[in-house]
Each structure stands twice: as structure tokens, then as C-alpha cells.
Write a protein that holds these residues in place. Structure first.
Motif, PDB file in Angstrom:
ATOM      1  N   UNK A  29       9.270  26.601  21.958  1.00  0.00           N
ATOM      2  CA  UNK A  29       8.544  26.821  23.204  1.00  0.00           C
ATOM      3  C   UNK A  29       9.225  26.053  24.338  1.00  0.00           C
ATOM      4  N   UNK A  30       8.766  26.334  25.548  1.00  0.00           N
ATOM      5  CA  UNK A  30       9.288  25.614  26.713  1.00  0.00           C
ATOM      6  C   UNK A  30       9.097  24.117  26.531  1.00  0.00           C
ATOM      7  N   UNK A  31       7.897  23.688  26.143  1.00  0.00           N
ATOM      8  CA  UNK A  31       7.623  22.259  25.964  1.00  0.00           C
ATOM      9  C   UNK A  31       8.519  21.650  24.884  1.00  0.00           C
ATOM     10  N   UNK A  32       8.732  22.377  23.801  1.00  0.00           N
ATOM     11  CA  UNK A  32       9.585  21.863  22.719  1.00  0.00           C
ATOM     12  C   UNK A  32      11.044  21.758  23.168  1.00  0.00           C
ATOM     13  N   UNK A  33      11.498  22.726  23.957  1.00  0.00           N
ATOM     14  CA  UNK A  33      12.855  22.656  24.485  1.00  0.00           C
ATOM     15  C   UNK A  33      13.043  21.426  25.370  1.00  0.00           C
ATOM     16  N   UNK A  34      12.077  21.213  26.262  1.00  0.00           N
ATOM     17  CA  UNK A  34      12.179  20.060  27.167  1.00  0.00           C
ATOM     18  C   UNK A  34      12.075  18.747  26.391  1.00  0.00           C
ATOM     19  N   UNK A  35      11.291  18.757  25.322  1.00  0.00           N
ATOM     20  CA  UNK A  35      11.084  17.534  24.538  1.00  0.00           C
ATOM     21  C   UNK A  35      12.264  17.212  23.623  1.00  0.00           C
ATOM     22  N   UNK A  36      13.156  18.146  23.409  1.00  0.00           N
ATOM     23  CA  UNK A  36      14.209  17.949  22.406  1.00  0.00           C
ATOM     24  C   UNK A  36      15.016  16.669  22.609  1.00  0.00           C
ATOM     25  N   UNK A  37      15.481  16.344  23.828  1.00  0.00           N
ATOM     26  CA  UNK A  37      16.232  15.083  23.988  1.00  0.00           C
ATOM     27  C   UNK A  37      15.414  13.851  23.608  1.00  0.00           C
ATOM     28  N   UNK A  38      14.095  13.928  23.786  1.00  0.00           N
ATOM     29  CA  UNK A  38      13.235  12.795  23.433  1.00  0.00           C
ATOM     30  C   UNK A  38      13.019  12.728  21.925  1.00  0.00           C
ATOM     31  N   UNK A  39      12.985  13.909  21.290  1.00  0.00           N
ATOM     32  CA  UNK A  39      12.860  13.942  19.832  1.00  0.00           C
ATOM     33  C   UNK A  39      14.087  13.312  19.187  1.00  0.00           C
ATOM     34  N   UNK A  40      15.261  13.647  19.699  1.00  0.00           N
ATOM     35  CA  UNK A  40      16.499  13.062  19.192  1.00  0.00           C
ATOM     36  C   UNK A  40      16.490  11.554  19.364  1.00  0.00           C
ATOM     37  N   UNK A  41      15.870  11.075  20.451  1.00  0.00           N
ATOM     38  CA  UNK A  41      15.795   9.632  20.720  1.00  0.00           C
ATOM     39  C   UNK A  41      14.618   8.967  20.012  1.00  0.00           C
ATOM     40  N   UNK A  42      13.880   9.746  19.197  1.00  0.00           N
ATOM     41  CA  UNK A  42      12.767   9.240  18.380  1.00  0.00           C
ATOM     42  C   UNK A  42      11.671   8.594  19.234  1.00  0.00           C
ATOM     43  N   UNK A  43      11.348   9.230  20.354  1.00  0.00           N
ATOM     44  CA  UNK A  43      10.273   8.740  21.201  1.00  0.00           C
ATOM     45  C   UNK A  43       8.922   9.079  20.573  1.00  0.00           C
ATOM     46  N   UNK A  44       7.924   8.232  20.759  1.00  0.00           N
ATOM     47  CA  UNK A  44       6.592   8.452  20.223  1.00  0.00           C
ATOM     48  C   UNK A  44       5.934   9.688  20.810  1.00  0.00           C
ATOM     49  N   UNK A  45       5.003  10.287  20.063  1.00  0.00           N
ATOM     50  CA  UNK A  45       4.407  11.570  20.443  1.00  0.00           C
ATOM     51  C   UNK A  45       3.688  11.498  21.785  1.00  0.00           C
ATOM     52  N   UNK A  46       2.883  10.482  21.996  1.00  0.00           N
ATOM     53  CA  UNK A  46       2.113  10.376  23.240  1.00  0.00           C
ATOM     54  C   UNK A  46       3.043  10.176  24.438  1.00  0.00           C
ATOM     55  N   UNK A  47       3.995   9.295  24.291  1.00  0.00           N
ATOM     56  CA  UNK A  47       4.944   9.035  25.375  1.00  0.00           C
ATOM     57  C   UNK A  47       5.779  10.280  25.671  1.00  0.00           C
ATOM     58  N   UNK A  48       6.141  10.994  24.598  1.00  0.00           N
ATOM     59  CA  UNK A  48       6.925  12.214  24.749  1.00  0.00           C
ATOM     60  C   UNK A  48       6.135  13.270  25.509  1.00  0.00           C
ATOM     61  N   UNK A  49       4.859  13.440  25.176  1.00  0.00           N
ATOM     62  CA  UNK A  49       4.035  14.429  25.849  1.00  0.00           C
ATOM     63  C   UNK A  49       3.915  14.134  27.339  1.00  0.00           C
ATOM     64  N   UNK A  50       3.766  12.862  27.682  1.00  0.00           N
ATOM     65  CA  UNK A  50       3.661  12.466  29.086  1.00  0.00           C
ATOM     66  C   UNK A  50       4.969  12.773  29.831  1.00  0.00           C
ATOM     67  N   UNK A  51       6.110  12.454  29.194  1.00  0.00           N
ATOM     68  CA  UNK A  51       7.409  12.675  29.823  1.00  0.00           C
ATOM     69  C   UNK A  51       7.681  14.163  30.030  1.00  0.00           C
ATOM     70  N   UNK A  52       7.317  14.982  29.039  1.00  0.00           N
ATOM     71  CA  UNK A  52       7.520  16.427  29.149  1.00  0.00           C
ATOM     72  C   UNK A  52       6.668  16.998  30.278  1.00  0.00           C
ATOM     73  N   UNK A  53       5.427  16.575  30.354  1.00  0.00           N
ATOM     74  CA  UNK A  53       4.546  17.051  31.418  1.00  0.00           C
ATOM     75  C   UNK A  53       5.087  16.682  32.798  1.00  0.00           C
ATOM     76  N   UNK A  54       5.600  15.467  32.918  1.00  0.00           N
ATOM     77  CA  UNK A  54       6.160  15.021  34.194  1.00  0.00           C
ATOM     78  C   UNK A  54       7.392  15.854  34.567  1.00  0.00           C
ATOM     79  N   UNK A  55       8.262  16.129  33.587  1.00  0.00           N
ATOM     80  CA  UNK A  55       9.475  16.902  33.855  1.00  0.00           C
ATOM     81  C   UNK A  55       9.151  18.332  34.244  1.00  0.00           C
ATOM     82  N   UNK A  56       8.176  18.946  33.568  1.00  0.00           N
ATOM     83  CA  UNK A  56       7.787  20.315  33.916  1.00  0.00           C
ATOM     84  C   UNK A  56       7.138  20.373  35.298  1.00  0.00           C
ATOM     85  N   UNK A  57       6.402  19.327  35.656  1.00  0.00           N
ATOM     86  CA  UNK A  57       5.820  19.268  36.997  1.00  0.00           C
ATOM     87  C   UNK A  57       6.917  19.232  38.062  1.00  0.00           C
TER      88      UNK A  57
END
Length: 380
Positions: free
Chosen positions: A109-137
Motif C-alpha cells: 500500500x501507499x503507507x507501506x511504501x512510505x514506511x519501507x525506509x523506516x522498516x529497514x531502520x527497525x523503527x518502532x511501530x508507533x513512531x513509524x506510523x507517526x512519521x508516515x502520516x507526517x510524510x504523507x501530509x
């Protein structure tokens, strides 16, 4: 200001601004003989929008790929702040990258694509969700978070690719012709969006393109590449109005080029005689000598159309030419009046739509062209 390898001083940047990226003597060859990039010295300043502009094979994309870490320099050093990038793998450079084909994962999905660099960096789920939302905004795509890339338009996919490049707060964002696959109207709209986003975020953007209008529209500075070297790096207005050599003059913007002989030289002021007896006076760039064959360039929007009235017979009047009409071309926002001059390639003048003087000019009619000395550039 530092002197670049072609002898021109870099202009347009505040001396107090700190270089974020430094290329020092960087070269690249794939076969050990031919250099794709040759002796590159370049400073990229914190917070600027720099475009690398040039034709295919000029070295601009190779320069970007070396900065991203997808290519290694044959010689020289590349620095990001205090970090030597030559020995730093791509995933540890803290650099965002946007490609022309977007390189989105079709099964995510769009959110998963945007989150991919954070997944590779092993960022926590809550922090990752916040970062993805900010980037999409940032790119106004929050409502598409659950969509798959295939359901999005080209412009929307480009925004997602940009969000993915921004989501981990990179120090630098690189873009390799990201608007090349879009139609003209959408491309122009996205140019404005990118420029506004750059101004809002204050990040450093490095943008590769072969489209001169794109580079001039968005950039703080433009580096013009040719044959593996930077021919000129300057502010966009200075680059257009005062090209440093014939390569830049011919590649950046439209130009009328008149070939003649240098008759006189007084400092930077030169006088050129054309085969038909016309005389052009303007600023000499480089080091031609009296008697050399030179090229005098004049932008088409700097030429005024006239008629024979007020032109004295006999001796040539500097920067005034009697030409023949070759018709007009309609471009929507202006008309291009085409003309011929003995011994020269056909040229053209850009004329506003409401210019009443065009109405009475037919093919083959005599037309006088006039332009100011300050708009003439003379190159060896």
C-alpha cells in the motif's frame, strides 16, 4: 568564493553558508580511458535547491549516482558534512532518493511504501506510523494511505515516491528526473509544488534534469554539465543573462547565433563583422583575438522588429540588420517570427501576441532587426 575547474567563480551563494556536500577532484571512468566525470570540484550548500543540467551523457546523472552511493568514483573524494562518502555504504548516508520511474513496490500500500525506509531502520511501530502520516501530509496524500500504487495517477505516484524519500528526515534529497514521465501540464504543476515544498522544509535538494525550463523554474543555482565537466554554475538569472561560454549559451534558453570575424577588441567590448557586411557589438567572453572567427549570440526576446524607416544607407549601423521574413509560428503565449540573413542559419524573434507590427509582414519581405549592445555575447 571558490573557483571551479573551468575558471569561473561560483556566484549566488552567501559566503557564510556552509557547504553540505563537497566534491573534490572527482572523476569517473568505466573503461579506464573515457571519463564520464572529469576532475569535478563542486560545493552544494545547506538548504539550497541545486539542479544538475545537461544533455544525455554529460555526466550529471553519474554525479548524482556517486553522491547516492550507487556508483563509486574512480578518483577524488565526496564529503557529506564531515563524513567521507567514498567509504560509506548507501543505506548509511542519510540521503533520500526519488527516481524517474518512482520505484514503488506494487504489492504494498501507499503507507507501506512510505514506511519501507523506516522498516529497514527497525523503527518502532508507533513512531513509524507517526512519521508516515507526517510524510504523507507533506505531499497531500494522506487520504490514499491504504491504496495500491497501481490505482494512482503518475502525479500521485510521484508524490508517494517523494514522501518515501522524506519520511526518515534525510540531510539531503536527490531527484533523478522525477517529473520526466508526466505530461506537460502536470509537470509544470509539480515543479511549483516541489519548489514550495523545498521552501517549507528547508532541506537541500539536488535535482538532475535535461529540461532547461525545469531547472530555471525551480532552482537557486544550476550547474550546466557537458563532456563530464561543469561548464558553469550560477544563479538562474545570471546563467541565462550572462552565459560563461558558447556551450552554456546554446544549451540554456534559445539563442540566435551569428558567425563572423572579430574586427576590434577593447577590453571586454568586441566588434564583429558578418559576411553580409553587418556589424555586431557586444561583450566578449573568453579570449578570442582580433581576426578570429567568433559567434555572436542574441536571445530572441531581446530583438525588436522594425522596418527600413530610420536606417541610414551606406555604412552598417551596429546591432541593426536587414533580414528577410520566413513567416511566423504561433506558440499560444507568443509568436515566433522567423528570418533569414545571408551567410547565417535561420533565426527567430519572440514577439508578444498583441504586437501589431506583424500584420503587414509577409514571407520574403525585408525586415530590420535591432537589439542593444548589452544583450550581445561574443564567444570564440
Amino acid at each position: 568564493m571558490r573557483v571551479v575547474e573551468n575558471g569561473r567563480k561560483e556566484a549566488g551563494m552567501n559566503k557564510e553558508r556552509k557547504p553540505l556536500v563537497r566534491f573534490r577532484g572527482v572523476g569517473k571512468s568505466y573503461d579506464g580511458i573515457n571519463r564520464v566525470v572529469d576532475g569535478l570540484d563542486l560545493d552544494i550548500y545547506e538548504g539550497e535547491f541545486l539542479s544538475l543540467l545537461g544533455p544525455s551523457g554529460s555526466g550529471k546523472t553519474t554525479c548524482l549516482m556517486m553522491l547516492a552511493g550507487f556508483e563509486s568514483p574512480t578518483e577524488g573524494e565526496i564529503w557529506l558534512g564531515d563524513t567521507l562518502l567514498n567509504v560509506t555504504p548507501p543505506h548509511k548516508r542519510n540521503i533520500g532518493m526519488v527516481f524517474q520511474n518512482y520505484a514503488l513496490f506494487p504489492h504494498m500500500t501507499v503507507a507501506q511504501n512510505v514506511a519501507y525506509p523506516l522498516t529497514v531502520r527497525r523503527m518502532g511501530a508507533a513512531e513509524k506510523q507517526t512519521a508516515v502520516g507526517r510524510a504523507l501530509d507533506m505531499v497531500q496524500m494522506s487520504q490514499y494511505a491504504s491504496r495500491l500504487p497501481a490505482s494512482l495517477s503518475g502525479g500521485q505516484q510521484q508524490r508517494i515516491a517523494l514522501a518515501r524519500a522524506l519520511v526518515f528526515n534525510p540531510r539531503l534529497v536527490l531527484m533523478d528526473e522525477p517529473l520526466g514521465a508526466l505530461d506537460k501540464r502536470l509537470r509544470e504543476h509539480m515543479q511549483i509544488e516541489l519548489k514550495d515544498l523545498h521552501a517549507t522544509l528547508g532541506l537541500t535538494f539536488v535535482y538532475v534534469t535535461h529540461d532547461q525550463s525545469e531547472a530555471l523554474t525551480m532552482s537557486d543555482r544550476v550547474a550546466v554539465f557537458d563532456a563530464g565537466k561543469i561548464q558553469q554554475i550560477d544563479r538562474v538569472d545570471a546563467l541565462y543573462e550572462t552565459p560563461g561560454n558558447g556551450v552554456v549559451a546554446n544549451f540554456v534558453g534559445d539563442n540566435n547565433v551569428f558567425v563572423g570575424r572579430l574586427l576590434a577588441l577593447d577590453g571586454e567590448r568586441g566588434e564583429v563583422g558578418l559576411p553580409g557586411g553587418e556589424v555586431l557589438v557586444g561583450r566578449v567572453i573568453g579570449a578570442p583575438r582580433v581576426g578570429d572567427t567568433v559567434r555572436a549570440c542574441v536571445r530572441p526576446e531581446r530583438i525588436a522588429l522594425g522596418d527600413e524607416a530610420g536606417v541610414e544607407g551606406g555604412a552598417a549601423v551596429a546591432n541593426t540588420m536587414r533580414t528577410r521574413s520566413e513567416g511566423t509560428l504561433y506558440f499560444g503565449d507568443h509568436v515566433r517570427f522567423r528570418f533569414s540573413l545571408a551567410g547565417q542559419d535561420s533565426g527567430f524573434v519572440k514577439v508578444p501576441l498583441d504586437d501589431a507590427g506583424l500584420g503587414g509582414i509577409g514571407n520574403g519581405d525585408a525586415v530590420v532587426l535591432r537589439f542593444a549592445e548589452r544583450h550581445v555575447r561574443i564567444f570564440a
